[in-house]
Design a protein around this motif. Structure first.
Motif, PDB file in Angstrom:
ATOM      1  N   PRO A  98       0.607  -1.047  -0.114  1.00 17.94           N
ATOM      2  CA  PRO A  98      -0.161  -0.008   0.293  1.00 17.94           C
ATOM      3  C   PRO A  98       0.913   1.305   0.168  1.00 17.94           C
ATOM      4  O   PRO A  98       1.817   0.726   0.703  1.00 17.94           O
ATOM      5  CB  PRO A  98      -0.709   0.054   1.275  1.00 17.94           C
ATOM      6  N   LEU A  99       0.466   2.206  -0.844  1.00 14.06           N
ATOM      7  CA  LEU A  99       0.831   3.420  -0.527  1.00 14.06           C
ATOM      8  C   LEU A  99       1.175   4.363   0.271  1.00 14.06           C
ATOM      9  O   LEU A  99      -0.884   4.607   0.622  1.00 14.06           O
ATOM     10  CB  LEU A  99       1.069   4.149  -2.038  1.00 14.06           C
ATOM     11  N   ASP A 100       1.457   4.518   1.338  1.00 19.63           N
ATOM     12  CA  ASP A 100       1.113   5.526   2.424  1.00 19.63           C
ATOM     13  C   ASP A 100       2.353   6.677   2.497  1.00 19.63           C
ATOM     14  O   ASP A 100       2.674   7.077   1.745  1.00 19.63           O
ATOM     15  CB  ASP A 100       1.227   4.975   3.712  1.00 19.63           C
ATOM     16  N   ILE A 101       1.504   7.914   3.387  1.00 23.92           N
ATOM     17  CA  ILE A 101       2.452   9.470   3.724  1.00 23.92           C
ATOM     18  C   ILE A 101       4.086   9.221   3.405  1.00 23.92           C
ATOM     19  O   ILE A 101       4.717   9.886   2.669  1.00 23.92           O
ATOM     20  CB  ILE A 101       1.856   9.984   4.618  1.00 23.92           C
ATOM     21  N   GLU A 102       4.294   7.818   4.365  1.00 23.80           N
ATOM     22  CA  GLU A 102       5.923   7.898   4.125  1.00 23.80           C
ATOM     23  C   GLU A 102       6.137   7.666   3.023  1.00 23.80           C
ATOM     24  O   GLU A 102       7.764   7.866   2.706  1.00 23.80           O
ATOM     25  CB  GLU A 102       6.086   6.829   5.114  1.00 23.80           C
ATOM     26  N   MET A 103       6.007   6.338   2.485  1.00 25.49           N
ATOM     27  CA  MET A 103       6.132   6.002   1.226  1.00 25.49           C
ATOM     28  C   MET A 103       6.272   7.160  -0.076  1.00 25.49           C
ATOM     29  O   MET A 103       7.399   7.529  -1.168  1.00 25.49           O
ATOM     30  CB  MET A 103       5.335   4.956   0.476  1.00 25.49           C
ATOM     31  N   LEU A 104       4.753   7.945   0.351  1.00 25.91           N
ATOM     32  CA  LEU A 104       4.831   8.947  -0.400  1.00 25.91           C
ATOM     33  C   LEU A 104       6.264  10.186  -0.943  1.00 25.91           C
ATOM     34  O   LEU A 104       6.587  11.039  -0.498  1.00 25.91           O
ATOM     35  CB  LEU A 104       3.927   9.613  -0.834  1.00 25.91           C
ATOM     36  N   ARG A 105       6.336  10.617   0.764  1.00 25.16           N
ATOM     37  CA  ARG A 105       7.553  11.341   0.979  1.00 25.16           C
ATOM     38  C   ARG A 105       8.616  11.317   0.718  1.00 25.16           C
ATOM     39  O   ARG A 105       9.392  11.594   0.179  1.00 25.16           O
ATOM     40  CB  ARG A 105       7.792  11.447   2.442  1.00 25.16           C
ATOM     41  N   ALA A 106       8.635   9.613   0.752  1.00 29.31           N
ATOM     42  CA  ALA A 106       9.871   9.413   0.516  1.00 29.31           C
ATOM     43  C   ALA A 106      10.325   8.727  -1.067  1.00 29.31           C
ATOM     44  O   ALA A 106      11.949   9.598  -1.548  1.00 29.31           O
ATOM     45  CB  ALA A 106       9.953   8.224   0.693  1.00 29.31           C
ATOM     46  N   SER A 107       9.543   8.864  -1.875  1.00 30.33           N
ATOM     47  CA  SER A 107       9.545   9.440  -3.005  1.00 30.33           C
ATOM     48  C   SER A 107       9.719  10.590  -3.890  1.00 30.33           C
ATOM     49  O   SER A 107       9.704  11.190  -4.905  1.00 30.33           O
ATOM     50  CB  SER A 107       8.346   8.509  -3.927  1.00 30.33           C
ATOM     51  N   ALA A 108       9.699  11.391  -3.333  1.00 25.24           N
ATOM     52  CA  ALA A 108       8.964  12.639  -3.389  1.00 25.24           C
ATOM     53  C   ALA A 108      10.811  13.646  -3.450  1.00 25.24           C
ATOM     54  O   ALA A 108      10.917  14.751  -4.114  1.00 25.24           O
ATOM     55  CB  ALA A 108       8.122  13.642  -2.593  1.00 25.24           C
TER      56      ALA A 108
END
Length: 109
Positions: A98-108
């Motif tokens: 699942p895509l969560d906020i931590e994964m989103l922050r890391a990919s940005a």
């Protein structure tokens, strides 16, 4: 009194009743609902910015990401779904993480 004059008299009485707040029983409900204009969220859950032209849906729900983070999140979702569809032939593959906020922050970054 002609038919047109009689019709206008009926229209005037209905308008007057509606203007006073009295709705007639024959009045129909509006066809479309107005979208609620809720107060904007405090800040983006990913980058923390407070002002954006549009709030977008994120992993935490509606109106939780700013415009830029929301577009980035949507792109990651499409990419993940495309990879899952391409690799999901006859073999049972594990579901994508699942895509969560931590994964989103890391990919940005």
């Amino acid at each position: 009194q002609s038919a047109a004059e009689a019709d206008m008299a009926v229209i005037r009485t209905k308008r007057a009743a509606t203007a006073q707040g009295v709705s007639s029983s024959t009045q129909q409900k509006t066809k479309y609902r107005k979208r609620s204009r809720a107060a904007p969220p405090g800040k983006c859950h990913s980058c923390g910015i407070r002002e954006t032209p549009e709030w977008r849906r994120g992993p935490d729900g509606a109106r939780t990401l700013c415009n830029a983070c929301g577009l980035h999140y949507a792109k990651l979702l499409r990419k993940r779904d495309k990879a899952a569809a391409a690799g999901g032939g006859t073999e049972q593959s594990p579901p994508p993480p699942p895509l969560d906020i931590e994964m989103l922050r890391a990919s940005a970054r």
